[in-house]
Motif scaffolding. Structure first.
Motif, short mmCIF file in Angstrom:
data_model
loop_
_atom_site.label_atom_id
_atom_site.label_comp_id
_atom_site.label_asym_id
_atom_site.label_seq_id
_atom_site.Cartn_x
_atom_site.Cartn_y
_atom_site.Cartn_z
N PRO A 55 -16.32 -56.49 137.65
CA PRO A 55 -16.48 -58.08 138.12
C PRO A 55 -18.05 -57.53 139.48
CG PRO A 55 -14.18 -56.73 138.47
CD PRO A 55 -15.71 -55.95 137.34
N ARG A 56 -18.38 -57.31 139.35
CA ARG A 56 -19.73 -56.91 140.58
C ARG A 56 -20.68 -57.11 139.19
NH1 ARG A 56 -20.20 -51.06 142.83
NH2 ARG A 56 -22.40 -52.07 143.79
N GLY A 57 -20.49 -57.90 138.75
CA GLY A 57 -22.15 -58.45 137.30
C GLY A 57 -22.00 -57.64 136.22
N ALA A 58 -23.20 -58.00 135.37
CA ALA A 58 -23.74 -57.64 134.38
C ALA A 58 -24.83 -57.04 133.79
CB ALA A 58 -23.03 -59.40 133.65
N LEU A 59 -24.41 -55.94 132.47
CA LEU A 59 -25.72 -55.51 131.69
C LEU A 59 -25.33 -56.33 130.13
CD1 LEU A 59 -24.61 -51.75 132.35
CD2 LEU A 59 -26.05 -53.08 134.22
N SER A 60 -27.18 -56.38 129.99
CA SER A 60 -27.89 -56.74 128.69
C SER A 60 -28.36 -55.57 128.19
CB SER A 60 -28.19 -57.96 128.42
OG SER A 60 -28.83 -57.74 129.23
N PHE A 61 -28.16 -55.41 126.68
CA PHE A 61 -28.57 -54.94 126.20
C PHE A 61 -28.98 -55.02 124.59
CE2 PHE A 61 -25.82 -52.13 128.46
CZ PHE A 61 -27.19 -51.00 129.07
N THR A 62 -30.19 -55.50 124.09
CA THR A 62 -30.25 -55.07 122.44
C THR A 62 -31.54 -54.02 122.01
OG1 THR A 62 -31.08 -57.58 123.25
CG2 THR A 62 -31.53 -56.89 121.10
N HIS A 63 -30.38 -53.36 120.87
CA HIS A 63 -30.50 -52.04 120.22
C HIS A 63 -30.79 -52.92 118.74
CE1 HIS A 63 -28.44 -50.01 123.13
NE2 HIS A 63 -27.82 -50.85 123.28
N TRP A 64 -31.69 -51.84 118.03
CA TRP A 64 -32.51 -52.28 116.34
C TRP A 64 -32.42 -50.91 115.64
CZ3 TRP A 64 -35.06 -54.58 120.86
CH2 TRP A 64 -34.80 -55.74 120.45
N VAL A 65 -30.91 -50.94 114.82
CA VAL A 65 -30.24 -49.91 114.56
C VAL A 65 -30.68 -49.48 113.03
CG1 VAL A 65 -28.62 -48.29 114.21
CG2 VAL A 65 -28.90 -49.73 116.35
N LYS A 66 -31.41 -48.71 112.33
CA LYS A 66 -32.04 -48.06 111.37
C LYS A 66 -30.35 -47.23 111.18
CE LYS A 66 -34.31 -48.23 107.91
NZ LYS A 66 -35.73 -48.76 107.01
N GLU A 67 -30.08 -46.89 109.64
CA GLU A 67 -29.02 -45.50 109.48
C GLU A 67 -27.94 -44.89 110.26
OE1 GLU A 67 -32.57 -43.82 107.23
OE2 GLU A 67 -32.56 -45.47 105.65
N GLY A 68 -27.71 -46.02 111.71
CA GLY A 68 -26.95 -44.98 112.37
C GLY A 68 -27.76 -44.14 113.51
N ARG A 69 -29.31 -45.10 113.36
CA ARG A 69 -29.82 -44.01 114.74
C ARG A 69 -30.44 -45.71 115.59
NH1 ARG A 69 -35.35 -42.59 113.41
NH2 ARG A 69 -36.43 -41.79 115.81
N ILE A 70 -30.99 -45.87 116.93
CA ILE A 70 -31.87 -46.13 117.20
C ILE A 70 -33.07 -46.68 117.38
CG2 ILE A 70 -31.84 -47.21 119.55
CD1 ILE A 70 -29.49 -46.57 120.30
N LEU A 71 -33.70 -47.24 116.94
CA LEU A 71 -35.29 -47.21 117.07
C LEU A 71 -35.95 -47.43 118.15
CD1 LEU A 71 -35.33 -48.52 112.65
CD2 LEU A 71 -35.32 -45.97 114.20
#
Length: 90
Positions: A55-71
């Protein structure tokens, strides 16, 4: 994998008191893209978009993932500060 998940943050406010913020996050995989993994190295990784709301706001994330690992990740915790780019080096 697409879906929803809770995300809980525990922060200290300006008076050194614990503040707990909880969000519901929508996870949406997108297409594979070229991402940097070192000073001069690149690889293809799956782009995953994450949008979190409360209710107070929003967050955003973009991740690039390869073989289960965030690069690599771009995270916006507060629109006033703008995005933070994070590159995880091997």
């Amino acid at each position: 994998r697409a879906g929803q998940m809770p995300r809980i943050y525990r922060l200290l406010d300006g008076e050194d008191r614990l503040e707990i913020r909880s969000y519901i996050c929508d996870i949406t995989p997108a297409q594979a893209e070229q991402v940097r993994i070192g000073e001069a190295e690149w690889t293809r990784a799956l782009r995953v978009n994450e949008t979190c709301h409360n209710p107070r706001g929003a967050l955003s994330f973009t991740h690039w993932v390869k073989e289960g690992r965030i690069l690599q990740s771009i995270q916006t915790f507060d629109p006033g500060f703008g995005p933070v780019d994070i590159l995880f080096l091997p």
